[in-house]
Scaffold this motif. Structure first.
Motif, PDB file in Angstrom:
ATOM      1  N   PRO A   1     -20.580   4.776  18.030  1.00 56.82           N
ATOM      2  CA  PRO A   1     -21.076   3.568  18.707  1.00 56.82           C
ATOM      3  C   PRO A   1     -20.843   2.308  17.907  1.00 56.82           C
ATOM      4  O   PRO A   1     -21.032   1.207  18.425  1.00 56.82           O
ATOM      5  CB  PRO A   1     -22.575   3.847  18.872  1.00 56.82           C
ATOM      6  CG  PRO A   1     -22.906   4.930  17.917  1.00 56.82           C
ATOM      7  CD  PRO A   1     -21.660   5.695  17.654  1.00 56.82           C
ATOM      8  N   GLY A   2     -20.434   2.438  16.640  1.00 58.41           N
ATOM      9  CA  GLY A   2     -20.142   1.251  15.839  1.00 58.41           C
ATOM     10  C   GLY A   2     -20.570   1.430  14.398  1.00 58.41           C
ATOM     11  O   GLY A   2     -21.234   2.406  14.038  1.00 58.41           O
TER      12      GLY A   2
ATOM     13  N   GLY B   1     -13.922  25.462  24.467  1.00 56.92           N
ATOM     14  CA  GLY B   1     -15.078  25.526  23.589  1.00 56.92           C
ATOM     15  C   GLY B   1     -15.077  24.306  22.684  1.00 56.92           C
ATOM     16  O   GLY B   1     -14.017  23.753  22.354  1.00 56.92           O
ATOM     17  N   GLU B   2     -16.266  23.890  22.273  1.00 57.72           N
ATOM     18  CA  GLU B   2     -16.370  22.649  21.510  1.00 57.72           C
ATOM     19  C   GLU B   2     -17.446  22.773  20.436  1.00 57.72           C
ATOM     20  O   GLU B   2     -18.535  23.282  20.684  1.00 57.72           O
ATOM     21  CB  GLU B   2     -16.689  21.495  22.455  1.00 57.72           C
ATOM     22  CG  GLU B   2     -16.667  20.124  21.796  1.00 57.72           C
ATOM     23  CD  GLU B   2     -16.870  19.009  22.815  1.00 57.72           C
ATOM     24  OE1 GLU B   2     -15.952  18.200  23.004  1.00 57.72           O
ATOM     25  OE2 GLU B   2     -17.963  18.969  23.417  1.00 57.72           O
ATOM     26  N   VAL B   3     -17.123  22.311  19.240  1.00 60.91           N
ATOM     27  CA  VAL B   3     -18.088  22.158  18.155  1.00 60.91           C
ATOM     28  C   VAL B   3     -18.132  20.675  17.808  1.00 60.91           C
ATOM     29  O   VAL B   3     -17.094  20.066  17.526  1.00 60.91           O
ATOM     30  CB  VAL B   3     -17.692  22.983  16.920  1.00 60.91           C
ATOM     31  CG1 VAL B   3     -18.683  22.729  15.781  1.00 60.91           C
ATOM     32  CG2 VAL B   3     -17.646  24.464  17.251  1.00 60.91           C
ATOM     33  N   VAL B   4     -19.328  20.103  17.834  1.00 60.45           N
ATOM     34  CA  VAL B   4     -19.494  18.676  17.574  1.00 60.45           C
ATOM     35  C   VAL B   4     -20.343  18.495  16.322  1.00 60.45           C
ATOM     36  O   VAL B   4     -21.433  19.072  16.217  1.00 60.45           O
ATOM     37  CB  VAL B   4     -20.151  17.958  18.764  1.00 60.45           C
ATOM     38  CG1 VAL B   4     -20.284  16.462  18.476  1.00 60.45           C
ATOM     39  CG2 VAL B   4     -19.340  18.183  20.032  1.00 60.45           C
ATOM     40  N   VAL B   5     -19.838  17.719  15.379  1.00 60.30           N
ATOM     41  CA  VAL B   5     -20.570  17.358  14.158  1.00 60.30           C
ATOM     42  C   VAL B   5     -20.940  15.884  14.272  1.00 60.30           C
ATOM     43  O   VAL B   5     -20.058  15.021  14.308  1.00 60.30           O
ATOM     44  CB  VAL B   5     -19.723  17.617  12.899  1.00 60.30           C
ATOM     45  CG1 VAL B   5     -20.485  17.172  11.648  1.00 60.30           C
ATOM     46  CG2 VAL B   5     -19.341  19.091  12.795  1.00 60.30           C
ATOM     47  N   THR B   6     -22.242  15.619  14.344  1.00 64.73           N
ATOM     48  CA  THR B   6     -22.746  14.255  14.530  1.00 64.73           C
ATOM     49  C   THR B   6     -23.579  13.862  13.325  1.00 64.73           C
ATOM     50  O   THR B   6     -24.416  14.645  12.857  1.00 64.73           O
ATOM     51  CB  THR B   6     -23.597  14.158  15.809  1.00 64.73           C
ATOM     52  OG1 THR B   6     -22.819  14.598  16.919  1.00 64.73           O
ATOM     53  CG2 THR B   6     -24.055  12.735  16.057  1.00 64.73           C
ATOM     54  N   ASP B   7     -23.371  12.661  12.813  1.00 67.05           N
ATOM     55  CA  ASP B   7     -24.142  12.185  11.668  1.00 67.05           C
ATOM     56  C   ASP B   7     -24.808  10.847  11.992  1.00 67.05           C
ATOM     57  O   ASP B   7     -24.465  10.184  12.981  1.00 67.05           O
ATOM     58  CB  ASP B   7     -23.256  12.045  10.429  1.00 67.05           C
ATOM     59  CG  ASP B   7     -22.162  11.002  10.595  1.00 67.05           C
ATOM     60  OD1 ASP B   7     -22.475   9.799  10.712  1.00 67.05           O
ATOM     61  OD2 ASP B   7     -20.963  11.385  10.621  1.00 67.05           O
ATOM     62  N   THR B   8     -25.749  10.475  11.167  1.00 69.06           N
ATOM     63  CA  THR B   8     -26.441   9.187  11.305  1.00 69.06           C
ATOM     64  C   THR B   8     -26.012   8.258  10.180  1.00 69.06           C
ATOM     65  O   THR B   8     -26.811   7.462   9.680  1.00 69.06           O
ATOM     66  CB  THR B   8     -27.962   9.400  11.267  1.00 69.06           C
ATOM     67  OG1 THR B   8     -28.317  10.030  10.020  1.00 69.06           O
ATOM     68  CG2 THR B   8     -28.434  10.271  12.418  1.00 69.06           C
ATOM     69  N   GLY B   9     -24.760   8.371   9.790  1.00 72.31           N
ATOM     70  CA  GLY B   9     -24.260   7.638   8.639  1.00 72.31           C
ATOM     71  C   GLY B   9     -23.679   6.280   8.954  1.00 72.31           C
ATOM     72  O   GLY B   9     -24.126   5.581   9.873  1.00 72.31           O
ATOM     73  N   VAL B  10     -22.629   5.918   8.211  1.00 74.75           N
ATOM     74  CA  VAL B  10     -22.105   4.553   8.224  1.00 74.75           C
ATOM     75  C   VAL B  10     -21.354   4.219   9.510  1.00 74.75           C
ATOM     76  O   VAL B  10     -21.124   3.048   9.816  1.00 74.75           O
ATOM     77  CB  VAL B  10     -21.174   4.333   7.015  1.00 74.75           C
ATOM     78  CG1 VAL B  10     -21.967   4.445   5.724  1.00 74.75           C
ATOM     79  CG2 VAL B  10     -20.020   5.329   7.016  1.00 74.75           C
ATOM     80  N   GLY B  11     -20.941   5.200  10.275  1.00 75.88           N
ATOM     81  CA  GLY B  11     -20.266   4.936  11.552  1.00 75.88           C
ATOM     82  C   GLY B  11     -18.843   4.449  11.369  1.00 75.88           C
ATOM     83  O   GLY B  11     -18.331   4.309  10.252  1.00 75.88           O
ATOM     84  N   LEU B  12     -18.204   4.156  12.500  1.00 72.67           N
ATOM     85  CA  LEU B  12     -16.815   3.710  12.504  1.00 72.67           C
ATOM     86  C   LEU B  12     -16.647   2.513  13.423  1.00 72.67           C
ATOM     87  O   LEU B  12     -17.264   2.451  14.491  1.00 72.67           O
ATOM     88  CB  LEU B  12     -15.881   4.833  12.985  1.00 72.67           C
ATOM     89  CG  LEU B  12     -15.783   6.098  12.128  1.00 72.67           C
ATOM     90  CD1 LEU B  12     -15.005   7.169  12.888  1.00 72.67           C
ATOM     91  CD2 LEU B  12     -15.105   5.806  10.802  1.00 72.67           C
ATOM     92  N   ALA B  13     -15.805   1.578  13.004  1.00 71.89           N
ATOM     93  CA  ALA B  13     -15.413   0.497  13.901  1.00 71.89           C
ATOM     94  C   ALA B  13     -14.418   1.038  14.924  1.00 71.89           C
ATOM     95  O   ALA B  13     -13.782   2.084  14.706  1.00 71.89           O
ATOM     96  CB  ALA B  13     -14.791  -0.649  13.112  1.00 71.89           C
ATOM     97  N   GLU B  14     -14.293   0.343  16.031  1.00 67.43           N
ATOM     98  CA  GLU B  14     -13.432   0.837  17.112  1.00 67.43           C
ATOM     99  C   GLU B  14     -12.001   1.063  16.646  1.00 67.43           C
ATOM    100  O   GLU B  14     -11.361   2.046  17.015  1.00 67.43           O
ATOM    101  CB  GLU B  14     -13.451  -0.156  18.275  1.00 67.43           C
ATOM    102  CG  GLU B  14     -12.633   0.299  19.478  1.00 67.43           C
ATOM    103  CD  GLU B  14     -12.717  -0.671  20.646  1.00 67.43           C
ATOM    104  OE1 GLU B  14     -12.045  -0.439  21.661  1.00 67.43           O
ATOM    105  OE2 GLU B  14     -13.468  -1.672  20.530  1.00 67.43           O
TER     106      GLU B  14
END
Length: 372
Positions: free
Chosen positions: A350-351, A291-304
């Motif tokens: 994605p960056g 089972g999976e719960v995914v929290v997705t935001d449109t914020g500042v993001g992350l570098a690799e």
């Protein structure tokens, strides 16, 4: 100890050689006379022999047996000497890398975790040396993390302690009065220290798999929905849209309070990373045996390079403003709780500037009667 091991190896190699030589001696000594007599009997049947010839054959047989015994004894002696020389050489060759491993383990036990053992040519000994090197590296990493944790904990405690020290000195000097506002500020700094101590304790228990879990059958989607609804007012105040997609049941066997703690942390981080006008989405679904719960935001993001490091204790993403609350170990605790349930917490992005996703993955509950 080394002398005893060397002696045992030498004796074992020599014993094998001596046993082989004795077997060869006994075999030849038993078979040679019989074969000789058989051959002489064949010659006597073909050509016939007088008394003189028979007497000569007896003398030949005696001479043959004497020569055979002498040759066998010399051969056995030479075999024993050669076996001793070879055994000594092989013993030294085997003990040299073992001595290196023993020396390395002593240095590791003394705290020198950077000791490495040179890999011997023998594959089995090379595997042993590799294991010792791996152990040393693991201990070095553990010691580095321990030292870093102490430094980071001291750094995190310094800010509230400095604030408390300033307030107390101000009260002593009469700069501040013991007003409700001043006491409230002191109480806030004390709560921050208390929260830091609790979080450090949780990190330790999580990473040592000593979490106090009370698992029961539950619906992961329902846990996610409740966590999101409870935080919805904070999203409204921050003018961040919260989208909840948790309609499909996801049966799991977990500690609901601990999983709620994980999801609250993920949602709180998403809210802090998302500016006003952005969106945070939480979804829950089952896939195969997980089972999976995914929290997705449109914020500042992350570098690799930050995607995995955000789970380190006290790690701060470079260039991101320091949080006013929190101890910086929330994601570390969240991952520890998930792994304590046989799952994990992962991140992707994605960056920078393009948002990020954090996924809580847990094993689905096997089909069967409910468990408590």
């Amino acid at each position: 100890m080394r002398a005893r091991l060397s002696l045992r190896l030498f004796v074992s190699h020599a014993a094998v050689a001596v046993a082989g030589a004795l077997v060869a001696f006994g075999t030849v000594r038993l078979l040679a006379p019989s074969l000789f007599d058989q051959r002489m009997g064949m010659l006597e049947g073909e050509h016939g022999m007088g008394m003189g010839m028979a007497s000569a054959m007896v003398r030949v047989r005696a001479a043959f047996l004497t020569s055979l015994n002498t040759a066998l004894l010399v051969g056995v002696g030479a075999s024993v000497v050669a076996a001793g020389i070879v055994a000594a050489a092989v013993t030294r060759r085997l003990l040299r890398p073992l001595d290196a491993v023993r020396s390395a383990t002593r240095r590791i036990a003394a705290g020198n975790y950077r000791s490495n053992v040179a890999l011997p040519s023998a594959p089995e000994l090379a595997a042993l040396a590799t294991d010792v090197n791996t152990l040393a590296q693991a201990l070095a990493d553990t010691e580095t993390r321990r030292s870093r944790l102490l430094g980071e904990a001291a750094h995190e405690m310094r800010t509230p302690l400095t604030a408390l020290d300033g307030y107390v000195e101000g009260l002593i000097d009469g700069v501040f009065t013991a007003s409700p506002d001043t006491l409230a500020s002191l109480s806030e700094e004390l709560r921050r220290l208390h929260r830091l101590a609790d979080d450090l304790s949780s990190v330790s228990r999580a990473q040592e798999q000593r979490l106090d879990l009370h698992p029961m059958d539950a619906d992961l989607a329902e846990i996610a929905r409740r966590a999101a609804v409870r935080l919805s007012s904070q999203f409204e105040d921050a003018h961040v849209a919260l989208v909840i997609d948790t309609d499909r049941a996801v049966p799991v066997h977990v500690d609901p309070d601990r999983i709620t703690q994980v999801l609250t942390n993920l949602l709180g981080n998403a809210l802090l990373a998302t500016p006003a006008g952005g969106t945070v989405t939480i979804t829950a679904h089952g896939d195969g045996n997980r089972g999976e719960v995914v929290v997705t935001d449109t914020g500042v993001g992350l570098a690799e390079q930050d995607i995995e490091r955000v789970f380190e204790r006290f790690y701060r993403v470079p260039g991101r403003p320091r949080r006013s609350t929190g101890s910086g170990v929330g994601l570390t605790i969240a991952r520890g709780i998930a792994r304590g349930h046989g799952g994990d917490v992962t991140s992707s992005s994605p960056g920078p500037g393009k948002g990020a996703s954090f996924a809580l993955v847990l094993p689905l509950r096997p089909s069967g009667p409910p468990r408590t």
